[in-house]
Design a protein around this motif. Structure first.
Motif, mmCIF file in Angstrom:
data_model
loop_
_atom_site.group_PDB
_atom_site.id
_atom_site.type_symbol
_atom_site.label_atom_id
_atom_site.label_comp_id
_atom_site.label_asym_id
_atom_site.label_seq_id
_atom_site.Cartn_x
_atom_site.Cartn_y
_atom_site.Cartn_z
ATOM 1 N N PRO A 1 -0.736 -0.418 1.453
ATOM 2 C CA PRO A 1 0.499 -1.191 1.232
ATOM 3 C C PRO A 1 0.758 -1.529 -0.231
ATOM 4 O O PRO A 1 1.914 -1.583 -0.658
ATOM 5 N N LYS A 2 -0.293 -1.761 -1.027
ATOM 6 C CA LYS A 2 -0.058 -2.163 -2.415
ATOM 7 C C LYS A 2 0.595 -1.040 -3.217
ATOM 8 O O LYS A 2 1.324 -1.303 -4.175
ATOM 9 N N LEU A 3 0.338 0.227 -2.848
ATOM 10 C CA LEU A 3 0.984 1.337 -3.537
ATOM 11 C C LEU A 3 2.464 1.402 -3.188
ATOM 12 O O LEU A 3 3.305 1.665 -4.053
ATOM 13 N N TRP A 4 2.804 1.174 -1.927
ATOM 14 C CA TRP A 4 4.211 1.153 -1.511
ATOM 15 C C TRP A 4 4.933 -0.018 -2.180
ATOM 16 O O TRP A 4 6.075 0.118 -2.623
ATOM 17 N N LYS A 5 4.256 -1.136 -2.252
ATOM 18 C CA LYS A 5 4.869 -2.301 -2.898
ATOM 19 C C LYS A 5 5.117 -2.026 -4.378
ATOM 20 O O LYS A 5 6.181 -2.362 -4.912
ATOM 21 N N TRP A 6 4.156 -1.387 -5.037
ATOM 22 C CA TRP A 6 4.326 -1.091 -6.457
ATOM 23 C C TRP A 6 5.447 -0.078 -6.674
ATOM 24 O O TRP A 6 6.255 -0.222 -7.582
#
Length: 475
Positions: free
Chosen positions: A241-246
């Motif tokens: 999820p942190k990659l999608w958020k970034w």
């Protein structure tokens, strides 16, 4: 914490190397092999996923996915980005510089000029092949009909272009240092302060309208994280999820609408900060390249800024981009009726028209019109309709006569609204103080929220003071 100017390592040297007068374009960033050149995309780079996909080991994939560290504390490599930009043909005017300052403990980088730039001067040129665009991403990946249908069904059809640009960012992250965009991506911020990045506690510390806008950003992020139906991304990247958020943050804080209907990210131009007064503007040429010119004479040492949106709507700028525009001349008056009728809209009820002015303490005409309309709805429906009809027909004399007759009541309503809102801000301030002392490390955006609330408070106090003077004069 506030702002503190900091140096960008090696930035000055690389900027000087790349900021020559506009000359012929430099060599391409990455030479494709002879086999790949026949299938090269319109961007001039090697296609993101060739027909025969090479399966990587889990260790190699992990190494690629961590090449750009998206943790909030990760450093930014600005010097390599500037070198990359020059090598790729991004042309900068003499004196164009990227400068950094520390804001709330994180590096913020923006553009400025070290030389005088007359009005109409070229500032920057980004060739088409150095532009990330939703149109190119759609051509590269093909249309993902199932993903698009999911976005439409959830009410996000207008965000489809941004979704494809998110996928482009993710696909390049998956390549790691092999990506032709690696140096650019590795220069970008990891820490964001906008609505999508805030904690649930943050939402409770800001006024209702701003809180709604910030929650809308979080909802947009969640709805654009459509992963399952994307065939070309690995399960590892789909499950992070942190990659999608970034990727979402990069697209929504650095993207611009283009004249051809695409949604673009323009490396180097995305370092222009927002300003109520703009020093630069951009256009596209027939080859799809982007040219940036000055809008006025810009003296040496000045920032180079463009507009991100309505300068009288700092709430939107905070929610979308994560900064407080303290140069904003006005802010929405925060009058939020339970129901906004069509007649109220006709009278001017809108967040960009119902304004309190920060420096003068003035109140826009639309605020007075809506307050009077609401008061008449409670006390005299016939006069309310007469007032509305006068507004719609342009009968200024009748409209002003009704205003004069009901001034004491509308002024009292305005004063009561201001006092109630200031009391609400006091409660939010206490909550911020408590959160900062008890769990400040968990909520690093508290200082920004506190500055926003103080900006709104000072604006409301200016209006309150002005109305008190006007009331005394009227009496």
């Amino acid at each position: 914490m506030g702002r503190r100017i900091v140096a960008i390592a090696a930035a000055a040297a690389s900027s000087a190397a790349g900021a020559s007068a506009f000359t012929s374009a430099c060599p391409p960033v990455r030479q494709a092999s002879a086999a790949a050149s026949s299938t090269a995309s319109s961007s001039g780079f090697t296609p993101a996923f060739p027909s025969t996909r090479i399966r990587r080991t889990r260790a190699a994939l992990h190494e690629a996915l961590t090449a750009v560290d998206v943790e909030e504390e990760a450093p930014r490599d600005i010097a390599s980005f500037e070198e990359w930009a020059s090598y790729g043909g991004i042309q900068r005017a003499e004196g164009f510089q990227l400068v950094g300052e520390e804001l709330d403990g994180f590096l913020d980088v923006s553009a400025m000029t070290a030389q005088d730039l007359p009005a109409g001067s070229p500032v920057l040129y980004i060739p088409n092949e150095m532009i990330l665009s939703s149109t190119k991403a759609m051509e590269e990946f093909g249309r993902l009909e199932e993903a698009e249908e999911l976005l439409r069904s959830n009410g996000y059809e207008s965000e489809i272009r941004q979704y494809y640009l998110m996928l482009k960012i993710l696909s390049e992250l998956e390549k790691g240092t092999d990506s032709p965009w690696f140096q650019y991506l590795n220069s970008l911020p990891r820490y964001y302060s906008n609505g999508a990045s805030m904690t649930l506690f943050c939402y409770t510390c800001i006024p209702p309208l701003v809180a709604k806008l910030c929650k809308d950003e979080r909802a947009r992020l969640n709805n654009l994280s459509v992963k399952r139906v994307v065939p070309f991304l690995s399960n590892e990247i789909k499950g992070e999820p942190k990659l999608w958020k970034w990727a979402y943050q990069v697209v929504y804080t650095r993207g611009f609408e283009a004249s051809d209907g695409s949604f673009n990210i323009l490396p180097m131009a995305d370092y222009f900060n927002h300003g109520t007064e703009n020093e630069v503007w951009m256009t596209y040429d027939e080859w799809g390249g982007c040219s940036v010119q000055t809008t006025k004479d810009v003296p040496a040492g000045s920032p180079l800024r463009m507009s991100y949106g309505d300068p009288t709507n700092p709430s939107f700028l905070l929610a979308r981009y994560g900064f407080l525009d303290e140069s904003s001349p006005a802010t929405f008056c925060k009058i939020l009726p339970d129901h906004v009728s069509q007649e109220m809209k006709d009278l001017g009820y809108a967040h960009d028209r119902m304004l309190f002015y920060k420096d003068s303490g003035d109140v826009s005409d639309e605020v007075w019109d809506i307050l009077l309309y609401m008061a008449l709805g409670e006390a005299d429906v016939a006069t309310q309709q007469q007032f509305y009809n006068a507004h719609m027909s342009g009968d200024y004399e009748t409209k002003q006569a009704i205003h004069d007759q009901w001034y004491q009541i509308t002024n009292t309503k305005l004063t009561d609204h201001i006092d109630e809102f200031l009391t609400e801000l006091n409660g939010l301030e206490q909550k911020l103080d408590y959160g900062g002392k008890v769990a400040g490390d968990d909520h690093p955006r508290i200082p920004l929220i506190a500055r926003h609330n103080e900006f709104v408070r000072n604006t409301f106090l200016a209006v309150r003071s002005k109305q008190a003077l006007d009331q005394n004069s009227f009496a």
